[in-house]
Design a protein around this motif. Structure first.
Motif, PDB file in Angstrom:
ATOM      1  N   VAL A 145      38.072  42.909  44.053  1.00  0.00           N
ATOM      2  CA  VAL A 145      38.897  41.824  44.581  1.00  0.00           C
ATOM      3  C   VAL A 145      37.990  40.873  45.354  1.00  0.00           C
ATOM      4  O   VAL A 145      37.286  41.292  46.274  1.00  0.00           O
ATOM      5  CB  VAL A 145      40.009  42.363  45.502  1.00  0.00           C
ATOM      6  N   VAL A 146      37.985  39.602  44.996  1.00  0.00           N
ATOM      7  CA  VAL A 146      37.127  38.620  45.661  1.00  0.00           C
ATOM      8  C   VAL A 146      37.932  37.573  46.429  1.00  0.00           C
ATOM      9  O   VAL A 146      37.358  36.786  47.197  1.00  0.00           O
ATOM     10  CB  VAL A 146      36.179  37.922  44.664  1.00  0.00           C
ATOM     11  N   SER A 147      39.247  37.562  46.245  1.00  0.00           N
ATOM     12  CA  SER A 147      40.059  36.605  46.999  1.00  0.00           C
ATOM     13  C   SER A 147      41.510  37.063  47.028  1.00  0.00           C
ATOM     14  O   SER A 147      41.972  37.781  46.141  1.00  0.00           O
ATOM     15  CB  SER A 147      39.974  35.198  46.397  1.00  0.00           C
ATOM     16  N   PHE A 148      42.208  36.647  48.063  1.00  0.00           N
ATOM     17  CA  PHE A 148      43.647  36.871  48.157  1.00  0.00           C
ATOM     18  C   PHE A 148      44.186  35.887  49.178  1.00  0.00           C
ATOM     19  O   PHE A 148      43.444  35.152  49.834  1.00  0.00           O
ATOM     20  CB  PHE A 148      43.978  38.321  48.527  1.00  0.00           C
ATOM     21  N   SER A 149      45.494  35.856  49.324  1.00  0.00           N
ATOM     22  CA  SER A 149      46.120  34.951  50.281  1.00  0.00           C
ATOM     23  C   SER A 149      47.053  35.742  51.179  1.00  0.00           C
ATOM     24  O   SER A 149      47.454  36.853  50.856  1.00  0.00           O
ATOM     25  CB  SER A 149      46.901  33.850  49.552  1.00  0.00           C
ATOM     26  N   THR A 150      47.382  35.152  52.331  1.00  0.00           N
ATOM     27  CA  THR A 150      48.298  35.802  53.261  1.00  0.00           C
ATOM     28  C   THR A 150      49.324  34.794  53.743  1.00  0.00           C
ATOM     29  O   THR A 150      49.283  33.621  53.383  1.00  0.00           O
ATOM     30  CB  THR A 150      47.545  36.374  54.477  1.00  0.00           C
ATOM     31  N   ALA A 151      50.238  35.258  54.588  1.00  0.00           N
ATOM     32  CA  ALA A 151      51.243  34.350  55.128  1.00  0.00           C
ATOM     33  C   ALA A 151      50.620  33.317  56.048  1.00  0.00           C
ATOM     34  O   ALA A 151      51.125  32.212  56.196  1.00  0.00           O
ATOM     35  CB  ALA A 151      52.309  35.141  55.878  1.00  0.00           C
ATOM     36  N   ILE A 152      49.504  33.659  56.691  1.00  0.00           N
ATOM     37  CA  ILE A 152      48.860  32.756  57.637  1.00  0.00           C
ATOM     38  C   ILE A 152      47.686  32.024  57.001  1.00  0.00           C
ATOM     39  O   ILE A 152      47.559  30.811  57.113  1.00  0.00           O
ATOM     40  CB  ILE A 152      48.384  33.536  58.878  1.00  0.00           C
ATOM     41  N   PHE A 153      46.835  32.777  56.304  1.00  0.00           N
ATOM     42  CA  PHE A 153      45.633  32.191  55.720  1.00  0.00           C
ATOM     43  C   PHE A 153      45.831  31.969  54.220  1.00  0.00           C
ATOM     44  O   PHE A 153      46.133  32.907  53.484  1.00  0.00           O
ATOM     45  CB  PHE A 153      44.428  33.085  55.972  1.00  0.00           C
ATOM     46  N   LYS A 154      45.643  30.718  53.796  1.00  0.00           N
ATOM     47  CA  LYS A 154      45.882  30.380  52.400  1.00  0.00           C
ATOM     48  C   LYS A 154      44.816  30.952  51.475  1.00  0.00           C
ATOM     49  O   LYS A 154      45.025  31.072  50.276  1.00  0.00           O
ATOM     50  CB  LYS A 154      45.967  28.861  52.238  1.00  0.00           C
ATOM     51  N   LYS A 155      43.662  31.282  52.046  1.00  0.00           N
ATOM     52  CA  LYS A 155      42.609  31.854  51.221  1.00  0.00           C
ATOM     53  C   LYS A 155      41.736  32.800  52.030  1.00  0.00           C
ATOM     54  O   LYS A 155      41.272  32.448  53.109  1.00  0.00           O
ATOM     55  CB  LYS A 155      41.744  30.753  50.604  1.00  0.00           C
ATOM     56  N   VAL A 156      41.541  33.981  51.508  1.00  0.00           N
ATOM     57  CA  VAL A 156      40.602  34.941  52.067  1.00  0.00           C
ATOM     58  C   VAL A 156      39.610  35.273  50.967  1.00  0.00           C
ATOM     59  O   VAL A 156      40.003  35.609  49.847  1.00  0.00           O
ATOM     60  CB  VAL A 156      41.301  36.224  52.547  1.00  0.00           C
ATOM     61  N   GLU A 157      38.317  35.145  51.263  1.00  0.00           N
ATOM     62  CA  GLU A 157      37.276  35.420  50.281  1.00  0.00           C
ATOM     63  C   GLU A 157      36.474  36.657  50.684  1.00  0.00           C
ATOM     64  O   GLU A 157      36.218  36.877  51.872  1.00  0.00           O
ATOM     65  CB  GLU A 157      36.327  34.230  50.141  1.00  0.00           C
ATOM     66  N   ILE A 158      36.070  37.431  49.685  1.00  0.00           N
ATOM     67  CA  ILE A 158      35.275  38.629  49.911  1.00  0.00           C
ATOM     68  C   ILE A 158      34.002  38.512  49.083  1.00  0.00           C
ATOM     69  O   ILE A 158      34.056  38.247  47.878  1.00  0.00           O
ATOM     70  CB  ILE A 158      36.040  39.900  49.508  1.00  0.00           C
ATOM     71  N   VAL A 159      32.862  38.713  49.725  1.00  0.00           N
ATOM     72  CA  VAL A 159      31.564  38.638  49.055  1.00  0.00           C
ATOM     73  C   VAL A 159      30.929  40.021  49.077  1.00  0.00           C
ATOM     74  O   VAL A 159      30.982  40.724  50.096  1.00  0.00           O
ATOM     75  CB  VAL A 159      30.636  37.607  49.743  1.00  0.00           C
ATOM     76  N   TYR A 160      30.312  40.410  47.955  1.00  0.00           N
ATOM     77  CA  TYR A 160      29.699  41.723  47.831  1.00  0.00           C
ATOM     78  C   TYR A 160      28.196  41.591  47.566  1.00  0.00           C
ATOM     79  O   TYR A 160      27.732  40.588  47.010  1.00  0.00           O
ATOM     80  CB  TYR A 160      30.326  42.492  46.661  1.00  0.00           C
ATOM     81  N   ASP A 161      27.443  42.631  47.950  1.00  0.00           N
ATOM     82  CA  ASP A 161      26.040  42.664  47.573  1.00  0.00           C
ATOM     83  C   ASP A 161      25.905  43.367  46.222  1.00  0.00           C
ATOM     84  O   ASP A 161      26.905  43.753  45.600  1.00  0.00           O
ATOM     85  CB  ASP A 161      25.184  43.324  48.660  1.00  0.00           C
ATOM     86  N   ASN A 162      24.662  43.529  45.741  1.00  0.00           N
ATOM     87  CA  ASN A 162      24.467  44.119  44.421  1.00  0.00           C
ATOM     88  C   ASN A 162      24.726  45.617  44.381  1.00  0.00           C
ATOM     89  O   ASN A 162      24.633  46.240  43.325  1.00  0.00           O
ATOM     90  CB  ASN A 162      23.061  43.803  43.888  1.00  0.00           C
ATOM     91  N   MET A 163      25.041  46.199  45.534  1.00  0.00           N
ATOM     92  CA  MET A 163      25.416  47.606  45.594  1.00  0.00           C
ATOM     93  C   MET A 163      26.934  47.775  45.695  1.00  0.00           C
ATOM     94  O   MET A 163      27.431  48.889  45.869  1.00  0.00           O
ATOM     95  CB  MET A 163      24.739  48.289  46.780  1.00  0.00           C
ATOM     96  N   GLY A 164      27.674  46.677  45.632  1.00  0.00           N
ATOM     97  CA  GLY A 164      29.124  46.743  45.698  1.00  0.00           C
ATOM     98  C   GLY A 164      29.688  46.843  47.091  1.00  0.00           C
ATOM     99  O   GLY A 164      30.866  47.147  47.271  1.00  0.00           O
TER     100      GLY A 164
END
Length: 250
Positions: A34-53
């Motif tokens: 999962v690299v993105s999702f939204s919430t009731a407050i924040f329209k965008k949440v981003e998740i960044v991973y390294d090459n080890m996951g």
């Protein structure tokens, strides 16, 4: 309040098999993260991973910008929480985590001060969280068949109970756990929980949350929409929904 986004978000990244990665054991990478999702407050949440996951950045955007940057060392993790004020980054707190040889977080600090200690049951699931007063739990989890059935956060009206879908797998970063644990779990906790650093993830997804801790609702029913590949792309808890974006490896 932070909605089933913070938390139990996200909170299948959260936990099964593990391997040694830079001396800190974490679960095997999934084909899709999962690299993105939204919430009731924040329209965008981003998740960044390294090459080890491993999650290296957990960024909430719109209406405000909040970033948690995570780094990994031998048997420890550091998370720096910051925002942007007048165009300049401002650090609001540094979270530290001690990790055992099984890849599980055993204690945490905030700006160098003791925060929480974490206990696990014989099956490897997070069972109890305590603060400086070890006899008083901040969180207590009950399980059946690998699923969370109750979460007690010492509310005056008692524990929150969970009904699960025994046929469908748990969905990390789907905001189910985090809604229950609002005010106790920080963004860094969510990212690490959903990544398997707090023991095994629940086996199956939540269907109902009873004695719900927010918005005056006593019961919340959660629905899931899947794409043609079976990935959950939309989660709805009856008063807001979260769209999940993925990055998949062949």
């Amino acid at each position: 309040m932070k909605k089933i986004t913070l938390l139990f978000i996200g909170l299948c990244l959260l936990f099964s098999c593990s391997k040694d990665k830079s001396n800190v054991e974490i679960p095997e990478e999934k084909a899709c993260n999962v690299v993105s999702f939204s919430t009731a407050i924040f329209k965008k949440v981003e998740i960044v991973y390294d090459n080890m996951g491993r999650v290296t950045e957990y960024i909430k955007q719109d209406p405000t910008y909040l970033k948690t940057a995570l780094s990994y060392e031998k048997n420890s993790i550091k998370a720096i929480y910051s925002t942007i004020i007048e165009g300049k980054p401002q650090v609001h707190g540094t979270y530290g985590y001690e990790v055992d040889n099984q890849g599980r977080i055993t204690s945490s600090t905030l700006d160098g001060y003791s925060r929480y200690k974490y206990e696990y049951n014989a099956e490897g699931y997070l069972s109890r969280v305590t603060g400086n007063e070890v006899d008083i739990h901040k969180m207590k989890f009950d399980y059946a068949n690998g699923n969370i059935t109750a979460i007690d956060i010492n509310r005056i009206d008692g524990a929150t109970t969970i009904e699960n879908d025994n046929l469908k797998p748990y969905v990390p970063f789907s905001f189910a756990i985090t809604d229950v644990l609002e005010g106790i779990m920080h963004d860094a906790d969510i990212a690490l929980y959903e990544s398997g650093f707090f023991g095994k993830l629940p086996k199956n997804r939540f269907l109902k949350i009873k004695n719900y801790p927010g918005d005056g609702k006593k019961e919340v029913t959660i629905s899931y929409k899947e794409d043609l590949d079976g990935k959950v792309v939309l989660v709805n808890n009856g008063f807001y929904e979260s769209a999940l974006g993925y990055e998949c490896k062949d």
